[in-house]
Design a protein around this motif. Structure first.
Motif, PDB file in Angstrom:
ATOM      1  N   ILE A 129       0.873  -1.169   0.000  1.00 45.08           N
ATOM      2  CA  ILE A 129       0.000   0.000   0.000  1.00 45.08           C
ATOM      3  C   ILE A 129       0.912   1.221   0.000  1.00 45.08           C
ATOM      4  CG2 ILE A 129      -1.699   1.301   1.312  1.00 45.08           C
ATOM      5  CD1 ILE A 129      -2.813  -1.332   2.305  1.00 45.08           C
ATOM      6  N   ILE A 130       0.909   1.939  -1.111  1.00 40.42           N
ATOM      7  CA  ILE A 130       1.866   3.039  -1.258  1.00 40.42           C
ATOM      8  C   ILE A 130       1.511   4.188  -0.321  1.00 40.42           C
ATOM      9  CG2 ILE A 130       2.803   4.747  -2.850  1.00 40.42           C
ATOM     10  CD1 ILE A 130       2.389   2.784  -5.083  1.00 40.42           C
ATOM     11  N   ASN A 131       0.292   4.613  -0.350  1.00 41.67           N
ATOM     12  CA  ASN A 131      -0.066   5.766   0.485  1.00 41.67           C
ATOM     13  C   ASN A 131      -1.567   5.836   0.717  1.00 41.67           C
ATOM     14  OD1 ASN A 131      -1.185   6.868  -1.880  1.00 41.67           O
ATOM     15  ND2 ASN A 131       0.721   7.904  -2.390  1.00 41.67           N
ATOM     16  N   ILE A 145     -22.521  20.180   3.677  1.00 48.74           N
ATOM     17  CA  ILE A 145     -22.606  21.643   3.600  1.00 48.74           C
ATOM     18  C   ILE A 145     -23.835  22.153   4.354  1.00 48.74           C
ATOM     19  CG2 ILE A 145     -22.928  23.584   2.012  1.00 48.74           C
ATOM     20  CD1 ILE A 145     -21.285  21.952  -0.050  1.00 48.74           C
ATOM     21  N   HIS A 146     -24.992  21.502   4.169  1.00 50.98           N
ATOM     22  CA  HIS A 146     -26.230  21.930   4.838  1.00 50.98           C
ATOM     23  C   HIS A 146     -26.164  21.712   6.352  1.00 50.98           C
ATOM     24  CE1 HIS A 146     -28.057  22.919   1.155  1.00 50.98           C
ATOM     25  NE2 HIS A 146     -28.268  21.683   0.714  1.00 50.98           N
ATOM     26  N   SER A 147     -25.345  20.761   6.788  1.00 51.67           N
ATOM     27  CA  SER A 147     -25.231  20.493   8.226  1.00 51.67           C
ATOM     28  C   SER A 147     -24.179  21.363   8.904  1.00 51.67           C
ATOM     29  CB  SER A 147     -24.896  19.021   8.456  1.00 51.67           C
ATOM     30  OG  SER A 147     -23.622  18.728   7.905  1.00 51.67           O
ATOM     31  N   ASN A 148     -23.622  22.310   8.122  1.00 53.04           N
ATOM     32  CA  ASN A 148     -22.616  23.252   8.662  1.00 53.04           C
ATOM     33  C   ASN A 148     -21.376  22.536   9.198  1.00 53.04           C
ATOM     34  OD1 ASN A 148     -24.220  25.557   8.168  1.00 53.04           O
ATOM     35  ND2 ASN A 148     -25.381  25.150  10.050  1.00 53.04           N
ATOM     36  N   LYS A 149     -20.979  21.471   8.503  1.00 52.24           N
ATOM     37  CA  LYS A 149     -19.716  20.818   8.861  1.00 52.24           C
ATOM     38  C   LYS A 149     -18.550  21.714   8.439  1.00 52.24           C
ATOM     39  CE  LYS A 149     -21.135  16.821  10.509  1.00 52.24           C
ATOM     40  NZ  LYS A 149     -20.779  16.344  11.856  1.00 52.24           N
ATOM     41  N   ARG A 150     -17.398  21.427   9.005  1.00 56.84           N
ATOM     42  CA  ARG A 150     -16.226  22.243   8.683  1.00 56.84           C
ATOM     43  C   ARG A 150     -15.935  22.202   7.179  1.00 56.84           C
ATOM     44  NH1 ARG A 150     -11.615  19.672  12.013  1.00 56.84           N
ATOM     45  NH2 ARG A 150     -12.649  17.864  11.125  1.00 56.84           N
ATOM     46  N   LYS A 151     -15.541  23.330   6.651  1.00 58.80           N
ATOM     47  CA  LYS A 151     -15.239  23.391   5.224  1.00 58.80           C
ATOM     48  C   LYS A 151     -14.022  22.547   4.856  1.00 58.80           C
ATOM     49  CE  LYS A 151     -17.276  27.874   4.147  1.00 58.80           C
ATOM     50  NZ  LYS A 151     -17.018  29.218   3.584  1.00 58.80           N
ATOM     51  N   ASN A 152     -13.094  22.368   5.818  1.00 60.89           N
ATOM     52  CA  ASN A 152     -11.905  21.572   5.531  1.00 60.89           C
ATOM     53  C   ASN A 152     -12.092  20.110   5.924  1.00 60.89           C
ATOM     54  OD1 ASN A 152     -11.972  21.980   8.264  1.00 60.89           O
ATOM     55  ND2 ASN A 152      -9.756  22.310   8.486  1.00 60.89           N
ATOM     56  N   ALA A 153     -13.355  19.657   6.009  1.00 60.05           N
ATOM     57  CA  ALA A 153     -13.632  18.278   6.386  1.00 60.05           C
ATOM     58  C   ALA A 153     -13.151  17.328   5.294  1.00 60.05           C
ATOM     59  CB  ALA A 153     -15.133  18.083   6.605  1.00 60.05           C
ATOM     60  N   VAL A 154     -12.663  16.148   5.710  1.00 61.59           N
ATOM     61  CA  VAL A 154     -12.216  15.116   4.777  1.00 61.59           C
ATOM     62  C   VAL A 154     -13.448  14.332   4.329  1.00 61.59           C
ATOM     63  CG1 VAL A 154     -10.839  13.031   4.501  1.00 61.59           C
ATOM     64  CG2 VAL A 154      -9.964  14.935   5.879  1.00 61.59           C
ATOM     65  N   ASP A 155     -13.744  14.350   3.018  1.00 64.76           N
ATOM     66  CA  ASP A 155     -14.937  13.618   2.572  1.00 64.76           C
ATOM     67  C   ASP A 155     -14.613  12.196   2.120  1.00 64.76           C
ATOM     68  OD1 ASP A 155     -13.603  14.523   0.358  1.00 64.76           O
ATOM     69  OD2 ASP A 155     -15.346  15.381  -0.638  1.00 64.76           O
ATOM     70  N   VAL A 156     -13.424  11.951   1.538  1.00 64.33           N
ATOM     71  CA  VAL A 156     -13.042  10.579   1.169  1.00 64.33           C
ATOM     72  C   VAL A 156     -11.563  10.364   1.460  1.00 64.33           C
ATOM     73  CG1 VAL A 156     -14.781  10.350  -0.656  1.00 64.33           C
ATOM     74  CG2 VAL A 156     -12.498  11.176  -1.227  1.00 64.33           C
ATOM     75  N   PHE A 157     -11.184   9.081   1.582  1.00 74.22           N
ATOM     76  CA  PHE A 157      -9.785   8.665   1.662  1.00 74.22           C
ATOM     77  C   PHE A 157      -9.432   7.960   0.352  1.00 74.22           C
ATOM     78  CE2 PHE A 157     -10.982   8.904   6.128  1.00 74.22           C
ATOM     79  CZ  PHE A 157      -9.900   9.571   6.674  1.00 74.22           C
ATOM     80  N   SER A 158      -8.269   8.263  -0.184  1.00 78.23           N
ATOM     81  CA  SER A 158      -7.806   7.624  -1.416  1.00 78.23           C
ATOM     82  C   SER A 158      -6.622   6.716  -1.079  1.00 78.23           C
ATOM     83  CB  SER A 158      -7.376   8.685  -2.435  1.00 78.23           C
ATOM     84  OG  SER A 158      -6.787   8.078  -3.555  1.00 78.23           O
ATOM     85  N   ILE A 159      -6.798   5.418  -1.323  1.00 82.08           N
ATOM     86  CA  ILE A 159      -5.773   4.417  -1.003  1.00 82.08           C
ATOM     87  C   ILE A 159      -5.230   3.864  -2.320  1.00 82.08           C
ATOM     88  CG2 ILE A 159      -5.307   2.246   0.198  1.00 82.08           C
ATOM     89  CD1 ILE A 159      -7.973   2.821   1.753  1.00 82.08           C
ATOM     90  N   VAL A 160      -3.932   3.732  -2.425  1.00 84.36           N
ATOM     91  CA  VAL A 160      -3.306   3.182  -3.627  1.00 84.36           C
ATOM     92  C   VAL A 160      -2.631   1.862  -3.286  1.00 84.36           C
ATOM     93  CG1 VAL A 160      -1.612   3.548  -5.466  1.00 84.36           C
ATOM     94  CG2 VAL A 160      -2.908   5.483  -4.565  1.00 84.36           C
ATOM     95  N   GLN A 161      -3.009   0.809  -3.982  1.00 86.85           N
ATOM     96  CA  GLN A 161      -2.365  -0.506  -3.871  1.00 86.85           C
ATOM     97  C   GLN A 161      -1.598  -0.762  -5.156  1.00 86.85           C
ATOM     98  OE1 GLN A 161      -5.729  -3.100  -3.191  1.00 86.85           O
ATOM     99  NE2 GLN A 161      -4.948  -3.681  -1.200  1.00 86.85           N
ATOM    100  N   SER A 162      -0.333  -1.103  -5.043  1.00 86.31           N
ATOM    101  CA  SER A 162       0.478  -1.363  -6.227  1.00 86.31           C
ATOM    102  C   SER A 162       1.089  -2.755  -6.144  1.00 86.31           C
ATOM    103  CB  SER A 162       1.590  -0.312  -6.337  1.00 86.31           C
ATOM    104  OG  SER A 162       2.381  -0.550  -7.471  1.00 86.31           O
TER     105      SER A 162
END
Length: 420
Positions: free
Chosen positions: A3-5, A65-82
């Motif tokens: 798993i690279i990153n 956005i409608h729930s007033n979550k932080r603007k810098n919230a992480v919405d997805v994680f990107s995992i790379v398998q090589s």
């Protein structure tokens, strides 16, 4: 398998950040990076547990956005398998299927670990420059109730999952050997404290900067034009950084790096090696200094053949004329003050050095031509590069010696004229 990153994608990305939607759009694009006879598309396999992942992500982002979550919230994680080419080959459809199944198993294992059913998508691709099989796993951070994960740690979560899945899918002796090498490296990386990693990165940057400074200083003594200077640096993996990337470059392709729009030389040149950039003024060279040194090299080289041929012709003509003279005139010539031994010795040295300079230049040209061959192994290429660097160093030293000889010769000739 390794798993690279793991990268975080943000709802509202800041500087040097990417949003989850742009990440998914990039993965969904149809245009492949590197095409060959077997690679004609961006994604070989795509699987999700929620239908159209991009649509679900847009809906989830609107809810955030409608729930007033932080603007810098992480919405997805990107995992790379090589996968190493020794483990799985992109030329085999069964190997591509196996890699894709490993990606799906990893996404499901994450849901089992968090005891949740979060949305995910697995993209299996082979369009990289090395065409190794790799998976992009996009994993949703917020569930349908807008509850976020505490942390998706590579060290604590993904590495154990990676080991378990590898035991199930990569079962041949060759695959196990590759996995053991990768696993050992992963354990070593985990055991290194962050402070040590930062220090190592700092040391590597400093070493790269030192290499840039030394290489540029030695190369500028040998180059006879701006283009040759650029090509000689490229042979040593150093690039001159362009200032207006994306715009048209002028005449020889390096004007944007050397000159401003008004045509004036820039204060300094920027050199890049291994993603480390350094400006020439940091090691005491301005663009003007580099240009003047290159022009001086070109001037010395252009004058050398003319001076040598003139010296030989004048000697031959003098001998012919002396033989045709009557004896009385020959006696008068004998009474004239002769050229000093030092001047004769210096002339011989000058001619010998120039002959050696031509030989070494021919050798350097042959080595450069050999380096362009595609069939060379890395070991052969390194050997040729070392020989080329040694030869170019000798050429630079000979040029400086000839320059000194020319100066001394000119001074001695003036002294002889005064004496006569």
């Amino acid at each position: 398998m390794s798993i690279i990153n793991v990268k975080r994608k943000y709802l509202t990305p800041g500087h040097h950040q990417q949003s989850g939607q742009s990440c998914v759009a990039y993965l969904d694009s149809l245009k492949p990076h590197h095409i060959n006879d077997l690679v004609q598309q961006r994604n070989e396999r795509i699987t999700t547990n929620c239908g159209a992942f991009a649509v679900v992500l847009r809906q989830r982002d609107r809810q955030l956005i409608h729930s007033n979550k932080r603007k810098n919230a992480v919405d997805v994680f990107s995992i790379v398998q090589s996968f190493s080419t020794e483990e799985l080959s992109y030329r085999s459809n069964s190997d591509i299927d196996k890699a894709h199944q490993i990606g799906i198993a990893t996404a499901k294992a994450l849901n089992n670990h968090f005891h949740d059913e979060r949305e995910w998508a697995v993209y299996t691709q082979i369009d990289g420059d090395t065409h190794c099989i790799h998976n992009h796993i996009v994993y949703m951070n917020y569930d349908s109730n807008l509850q976020a994960l505490k942390e998706l740690s590579w060290k604590k979560v993904l590495l154990p999952i990676n080991e378990n899945i590898s035991d199930q899918y990569l079962i041949t002796n060759k695959q196990k050997a590759v996995r053991q090498r990768t696993l050992k490296t992963a354990e070593e990386i985990i055991g290194i404290p962050s402070a040590v990693k930062r220090q190592r990165r700092h040391d590597q940057r400093e070493q790269a900067k030192e290499y840039i400074a030394e290489t540029v200083k030695s190369t500028v003594k040998r180059a006879k034009s701006e283009t040759e200077f650029k090509l000689m640096l490229l042979q040593q993996n150093i690039k001159i950084q362009q200032r207006n990337s994306g715009k048209d470059e002028s005449v020889d392709g390096i004007e944007s790096a050397w000159r401003t729009k008004s045509g004036r030389y820039r204060k300094s040149l920027a050199f890049t090696y291994n993603n480390v950039t350094m400006r020439s003024d940091k090691f005491g060279l301005s663009t003007k200094d580099i240009v003047e040194q290159i022009q001086e090299n070109a001037t010395i080289t252009s004058h050398l053949p003319e001076r040598t041929s003139m010296h030989k012709n004048s000697q031959q003509e003098q001998i012919k004329l002396t033989k045709k003279m009557p004896k009385v005139a020959q006696n008068e010539m004998a009474k004239r003050p002769q050229t000093s031994k030092a001047l004769v010795t210096n002339s011989v040295k000058f001619i010998n050095r120039y002959q050696l300079l031509n030989i070494k230049r021919d050798q350097a040209t042959k080595l450069q031509n050999q380096l362009t061959e595609e069939k060379l192994t890395q070991e052969q290429r390194n050997t040729l590069l070392q020989k080329l660097n040694n030869t170019q160093s000798i050429v630079a030293e000979l040029q400086s010696q000839i320059s000194v000889d020319l100066t001394q010769k000119s001074i001695e000739e003036q002294e002889n004229e005064r004496e006569s």
